[in-house]
Design a protein around this motif. Structure first.
Motif: not given
Length: 264
Positions: A12, A15-17, A176
């Protein structure tokens, strides 16, 4: 067998960063990483004519860097977004392939590779022994495994002084915080050597990398506009990092280990 409880969090997070993560390898910072990380691995192993597996390939930077001299290169990563970025960088290379796959549970045949690389992935693994057994299975006899991991460093300064220093240099928190996604594991080289030996891999070489002062030198270099001065600062940072990481009195203090091992 899998990366363990951290797998979903790691997937996760990256995928996000993914796009943000790729920025660290651009500009001055990218040059620095290439010099002290990629070039050091090149010095450790000969990639010419070899079948290579890059575990945790991310955006494929190292897989593509060795493709010109290697026979074949396969890069795998648990993050689909990272693999998308890696595939977007392919420019006609016929011997490079990227797949979304768990590095501890691959689908490749036994004795399929001459060299296995894993830069920046080992610290995400809950239990290294199943992962190392998988690396052993994938390597041909005499094949080599080169990887990086977080080092459980010795403490030089008393805890109170370290706390003061951390307070003085503390940066603004990131939007984040990856601790919300997963936790990393660090190792001492003697423990790693034992685990490698248990799984049939013999330690060949290790060094460490220092991100403190060298990285600050790179940040200074990026802001300097005087012609010729910034490259000199970058070279100084690379030299300092290399010296501290390979010099016996200091190499067990670097936060990241670079390790080379060979299958018996």
């Amino acid at each position: 067998m899998s990366l363990g409880h951290a797998a979903n969090g790691v997937r996760r997070w990256y995928n996000e960063t993914a796009a943000q993560f790729e920025q660290r390898y651009c500009g001055f910072g990218g040059w620095y990483y290439k010099e002290f990380e990629e070039n050091l691995v090149h010095e450790l192993v000969d990639v010419c004519g070899k079948d290579i597996l890059d575990l945790g390939t991310g955006g494929g930077r190292f897989a593509l860097a060795v493709a010109e001299r290697a026979k074949t290169v396969i890069g795998i990563d648990i993050s689909a977004e990272m693999i998308r970025i890696a595939n977007s960088k392919v420019r006609g290379e016929q011997n490079v392939q990227f797949y979304v796959m768990d590095a501890s549970q691959t689908t490749f045949n036994n004795d399929a590779f001459d060299l296995v690389l894993s830069l920046g992935m080992f610290e995400y693994i809950d239990d290294p022994l199943p992962f190392l057994r998988e690396v052993f299975r994938l390597l041909r006899p005499g094949g080599e495994f080169v990887f990086t991991c977080h080092q459980r460093t010795r403490e030089i300064l008393p805890q109170a002084i370290r706390g003061i220093i951390k307070t003085l240099i503390r940066r603004k928190p990131s939007p984040q915080v990856r601790d919300q996604y997963y936790r990393t594991t660090s190792y001492r080289i003697r423990d790693l050597s034992e685990k490698l030996s248990i799984t049939g891999l013999d330690l060949l070489f290790y060094s460490s990398t220092f991100f403190g002062l060298p990285t600050r030198l790179v940040n200074v270099a990026a802001k300097i506009k005087i012609k010729g001065l910034a490259p000199l600062i970058l070279r100084l940072a690379v030299w300092l990092n290399r010296f501290l990481g390979t010099w016996n009195p200091t190499r067990e203090y670097g936060p990241v280990l670079i390790v080379a091992a060979r299958k018996r």
